[in-house]
Design an enzyme around this catalytic site. Structure first.
Site, short mmCIF file in Angstrom:
data_model
loop_
_atom_site.label_atom_id
_atom_site.label_comp_id
_atom_site.label_asym_id
_atom_site.label_seq_id
_atom_site.Cartn_x
_atom_site.Cartn_y
_atom_site.Cartn_z
N GLN A 172 5.41 -41.87 -20.48
CA GLN A 172 6.22 -41.57 -21.69
C GLN A 172 7.81 -41.43 -21.38
OE1 GLN A 172 4.84 -43.28 -24.24
NE2 GLN A 172 3.52 -41.95 -25.41
N ARG A 185 17.95 -29.98 -29.64
CA ARG A 185 17.08 -29.51 -30.72
C ARG A 185 17.98 -28.61 -31.96
NH1 ARG A 185 11.62 -29.38 -27.09
NH2 ARG A 185 10.84 -31.42 -27.50
N HIS A 191 12.29 -22.35 -20.58
CA HIS A 191 11.86 -23.15 -21.40
C HIS A 191 10.58 -23.09 -22.01
CE1 HIS A 191 11.49 -26.96 -23.13
NE2 HIS A 191 10.47 -27.62 -22.66
P1 A3D Z 1 2.84 -38.70 -19.27
O1 A3D Z 1 3.12 -39.86 -20.17
O2 A3D Z 1 1.76 -38.48 -19.15
O3 A3D Z 1 3.44 -39.19 -17.85
C1 A3D Z 1 3.34 -38.61 -16.65
C2 A3D Z 1 3.13 -39.48 -15.49
O4 A3D Z 1 2.97 -38.87 -14.32
C3 A3D Z 1 1.92 -40.34 -15.75
O5 A3D Z 1 2.38 -41.78 -15.58
C4 A3D Z 1 1.19 -40.04 -14.39
O6 A3D Z 1 0.42 -41.11 -13.81
C5 A3D Z 1 2.19 -39.71 -13.45
N1 A3D Z 1 1.70 -38.74 -12.25
C6 A3D Z 1 0.66 -37.87 -12.25
N2 A3D Z 1 0.54 -37.54 -10.79
C7 A3D Z 1 1.50 -38.01 -10.12
C8 A3D Z 1 2.06 -37.95 -8.94
N3 A3D Z 1 1.41 -37.19 -7.94
N4 A3D Z 1 3.18 -38.65 -8.45
C9 A3D Z 1 3.71 -39.52 -9.22
N5 A3D Z 1 3.38 -39.60 -10.74
C10 A3D Z 1 2.34 -38.81 -11.11
O7 A3D Z 1 3.89 -37.42 -19.54
P2 A3D Z 1 5.20 -37.56 -20.22
O8 A3D Z 1 6.09 -38.37 -19.55
O9 A3D Z 1 5.24 -37.44 -21.54
O10 A3D Z 1 5.47 -36.00 -19.61
C11 A3D Z 1 5.69 -35.73 -18.26
C12 A3D Z 1 6.18 -34.32 -18.07
O11 A3D Z 1 7.27 -33.77 -18.64
C13 A3D Z 1 5.03 -33.32 -18.57
O12 A3D Z 1 4.64 -32.38 -17.54
C14 A3D Z 1 5.57 -32.80 -19.90
O13 A3D Z 1 5.10 -31.61 -20.12
C15 A3D Z 1 7.04 -32.44 -19.40
N6 A3D Z 1 8.01 -32.59 -20.43
C16 A3D Z 1 9.21 -31.33 -20.16
C17 A3D Z 1 9.80 -31.49 -21.22
C18 A3D Z 1 11.01 -30.19 -20.87
O14 A3D Z 1 11.90 -30.34 -21.87
C19 A3D Z 1 11.08 -29.78 -19.75
C20 A3D Z 1 9.96 -32.02 -22.52
C21 A3D Z 1 8.72 -32.88 -22.61
C22 A3D Z 1 7.82 -33.02 -21.50
#
Ligand code: A3D
Length: 311
Positions: free
Chosen positions: A13, A154, A178
């Protein structure tokens, strides 16, 4: 002039939105990397974005890949690899799974893109950026965590919603980890230079601070599956742009502190100058005793999570 290269490790995402925003700003060519299981998904996203270009006119290339060789010599790496939260989960609940992923990512980034400026987004953020730094051995100015930019954004959004004034004129910072212990520095928040304390009652300000601390969770609850992605992506792009264009923006980021604000050896949200040298400086200023106590409290939470990584 050769184009910059931006590689996104994780094409979910946030990764997809990072690709869109990086392309729209013409920051450089973009690689969306993900695991082999998700290769079709990132190749599809890349192709879709290539076909968006005629409407927007940006001349960069977007490529999907599950081969680490394709990130070779990247200028910027943005890491979202891992799993996001589900309702009822703390960011810390992700540690077990995301730590293993981060170690693998750090080894590969070190091997293929040793000169990149690395922005970590995966949660639990303060521990993930620490883990990346430890495993990769990158210089401290080349590794940073995106969290304070989002948390401050935010807070700014909520102040703009409360006052009805332009979000563009709201400045403020949220420091610390965070998590729910983050520290909004409301005392220094302004709208067009006017202190927010002159515009909003202390009760309402307290409610806005509280909402900011759990703003990520509010969205997790609404989605039911997954966490926020538009604002997190834009926050990281702001940081990448400041690096690539040497803007020297001052953005709250998880930077490695070595004594600043009394923090020794941890990445924690502090006002950071981002320019061509990466994190060029942490800007220190005097906190009130109450703010310092809150920062110490957030540091305890960060230390506890990092302790659990065993690094
Ligand atoms: P999501 O849409 O699940 O995307 C994560 C991607 O990582 C997926 O496409 C997985 O296939 C991929 N992935 C898994 N393992 C591996 C690997 N070994 N190598 C490469 N890619 C891999 O999640 P998202 O995009 O919504 O969120 C990603 C991360 O950001 C999560 O850990 C959230 O908790 C974090 N996040 C952090 C914040 C901050 O403000 C710090 C805010 C929102 C989300």
């Amino acid at each position: 002039m050769a184009k910059n290269k931006i590689s996104l490790i994780g094409g979910g995402q946030i990764g997809g939105n990072l690709a869109l925003l990086a392309a729209q700003k013409e920051l450089g060519d973009v690689i969306i990397f993900d695991i082999p299981k998700a290769e079709g998904m990132v190749k599809g996203k890349a192709l879709d974005l290539m076909q968006l270009r005629p409407h927007d006119g940006y001349d960069v290339t977007i490529t999907g890949s599950s081969d680490y060789k394709d990130i070779a010599d990247s200028d910027v790496i943005i890491i979202t690899a891992g799993i996001p939260r589900k309702p009822g989960m703390d960011r810390e609940d992700l540690l077990g799974i995301n730590l293993g992923i981060m170690k693998d990512v750090a080894e590969n980034v070190k091997k293929h893109a040793p000169n990149a400026f690395v922005i970590v987004i995966s949660n639990p953020l303060d521990a993930m950026v620490y883990a990346f730094h430890k495993v990769s051995g990158f210089a401290k100015n080349k590794v940073v965590g995106m969290a304070g930019a989002l948390d401050s954004g935010r807070f700014r959004a909520f102040i703009a919603m409360e006052t009805g004034f332009s979000v563009q004129d709201v400045t403020c910072m949220v420091l610390g980890g965070h998590g729910d212990t983050m520290v909004p520095i409301t005392r220094l928040a302004t709208v067009g230079g006017v202190p927010v304390t002159a515009l909003i009652s202390s009760e309402r300000l307290k409610a806005i601070e509280d909402r900011t601390r759990v703003a990520g969770g509010e969205i997790v609850k609404l989605f039911g599956n997954g966490s926020a992605f538009y604002a997190p992506a834009q926050s990281a792009i702001e940081m990448a742009e400041s690096y690539l264009r040497d803007k020297k923006r001052v953005i709250p980021c998880a930077s490695l502190c070595e004594g600043e604000f009394g923090v020794e050896g941890y990445f924690i949200g502090v006002p950071s100058v981002i320019g061509a040298g990466g994190v060029e400086k942490v800007l220190e200023f005097d906190l009130t005793s109450e703010e310092q106590a809150e920062l110490n409290n957030t540091l305890e939470a960060v230390e506890k999570t990092i302790g659990e990584t065993g690094l």
